[in-house]
Motif scaffolding. Sequence first.
Motif, mmCIF file in Angstrom:
data_model
loop_
_atom_site.group_PDB
_atom_site.id
_atom_site.type_symbol
_atom_site.label_atom_id
_atom_site.label_comp_id
_atom_site.label_asym_id
_atom_site.label_seq_id
_atom_site.Cartn_x
_atom_site.Cartn_y
_atom_site.Cartn_z
ATOM 1 N N SER A 79 0.833 -1.191 0.000
ATOM 2 C CA SER A 79 0.000 0.000 0.000
ATOM 3 C C SER A 79 0.874 1.250 0.000
ATOM 4 N N PHE A 80 0.271 2.386 -0.238
ATOM 5 C CA PHE A 80 0.991 3.649 -0.379
ATOM 6 C C PHE A 80 1.619 4.079 0.930
ATOM 7 N N GLY A 81 2.879 4.409 0.886
ATOM 8 C CA GLY A 81 3.545 4.992 2.036
ATOM 9 C C GLY A 81 4.503 6.030 1.516
ATOM 10 N N ALA A 82 4.441 7.222 2.020
ATOM 11 C CA ALA A 82 5.215 8.331 1.466
ATOM 12 C C ALA A 82 6.596 8.418 2.095
ATOM 13 N N THR A 83 7.586 8.719 1.276
ATOM 14 C CA THR A 83 8.921 9.074 1.764
ATOM 15 C C THR A 83 9.137 10.545 1.459
ATOM 16 N N VAL A 88 6.214 7.946 6.011
ATOM 17 C CA VAL A 88 4.884 8.065 6.598
ATOM 18 C C VAL A 88 4.014 6.930 6.083
ATOM 19 N N LEU A 110 8.902 9.625 -3.002
ATOM 20 C CA LEU A 110 8.450 8.374 -3.587
ATOM 21 C C LEU A 110 7.414 7.727 -2.692
ATOM 22 N N ASP A 164 3.714 -4.000 8.168
ATOM 23 C CA ASP A 164 3.629 -4.853 6.987
ATOM 24 C C ASP A 164 4.747 -4.501 6.006
ATOM 25 N N THR A 214 -2.434 -10.554 9.223
ATOM 26 C CA THR A 214 -2.459 -9.100 9.101
ATOM 27 C C THR A 214 -1.497 -8.586 8.048
ATOM 28 N N THR A 215 -0.829 -9.481 7.339
ATOM 29 C CA THR A 215 0.131 -9.036 6.331
ATOM 30 C C THR A 215 -0.562 -8.879 4.992
ATOM 31 N N SER A 216 -0.344 -7.736 4.370
ATOM 32 C CA SER A 216 -0.962 -7.521 3.067
ATOM 33 C C SER A 216 -0.191 -8.291 1.999
#
Lengths: 357, 82
Positions: free
Chosen positions: A18-22, B27, A142, B36, A258-260
């Motif tokens: 899923s989306f996570g911003a750096t 974030v 990213l 995860d 719980t792991t995607s």
Amino acid sequence: MADFKRNRIGAPGPFSSSFGATNFILNQTTDQAEWVFKAADAATLTRVGFRVGALTGTATTWKISLQGVDGSTGNPDGTIKGGGSPCSVTFTNSGLSAGNWFWLTLANSYTCTRGEDLALVIAYDSGTAPSAGVNDLSPTMLGSWTPGTDGPYSIQNDNGTRTKSGGAPVFGYGASAKAYGYPAKAGYGPTPNSGSNPNEIAARFLLPSGWGSTFKVAGVRMYWTPPASATNSFVLRLYDGTTVLQDVTIDDEITPGTTSRAAEFYFDEATLSTLNFGSEYRIAIAPATATNMTVTGLTVDAQADWDAYPGGQDWYVSTRNGGAWTDLVTSRLFMELILDDWTVSGGGTTNIFQVEG
Amino acid sequence: MAVSLTIPTPPGAGQEVRVRLGKVERVWPDAATALDWAQSQVGAESDLLFVLLILLAANRPGLRGKTLTVNLAAASTLVGVA
């Protein structure tokens, strides 16, 4: 009929999480946020965009610009395109906000060729020098929704020391009517269950009429977090409007946790429905129990930003709790169709005329 | 060279997790997504310090919300916890 050989279509690029911003903080006059890419199309570029991760103060003036690329290093070459009519624009933090996407109109446009090496650079321009916690800007460099990639890529330029980063870079460039790059605002991650509202989350799609006559959907590959127990099943449904064309219950094959992860699911009808190019359909996920499951995707700032992604604006999320669908045109699931058939022509009648001489 | 690393405090459901290492901040929309991601990066070429911070926070409740000071030039010597 033409066997489409289980080819897939529909995901907004490769996905693995899923989306996570750096975010990278610009807090010195010598810091720069940089993205290097090959132009996706021959186009007259009038705008550029980026996502704001965080920001403080408004007294610093920044400049965002299109530059060339140093072929020996892969870094921006420091020369703004356009010469005396620079393809750049200055801005301040006024009007910006954290967690949102912004398009900025260039003072001068630039006509690029397909495959041309370009760089997008955000740098200090003038005014109060940046200072952490006082006047700073943290562009999102990213997102973590794909595996590492080397083209395009982002560079954190910390006082002249450059760190090239893997992962899908978050940036945008565009002509007046079409977006390119990876414009992204946030992740999309609903957690429906059988009693939630909505309780069905769907990928709405339309394959353009010019592509062919009919096609068939054998299954999907999607990114999700399964429910906590194997007893918590869900139903995968193919809809034409609110009419179910195909469905399958997914239960015993679920590995709870719980792991995607990515998963493939196939419909179990002996004969798949024949679908038409140019018509709207939906693939929906409907949890069958009260336990949450999570489906993942991406959200952009405006529907038109999907032009930067495969499939363009024909793909987005729809939801419902019975009744009519509600379209969320700025969100899209990490889901792709596995096609069983792709027929180009619907056939026809050939008329033969004999001309009397 | 001393670098301050802040252990993330797992927030409540639906709250962001932010991990900052120097000038780079990552974030995630919630704790489950962050963990995860960290688990998916083990064994991959990645930012291992981010991974370790998240896994550390998940498994050492006493360190949550704390700031570790690590001397990267001296074989990652832990200088202090505050």
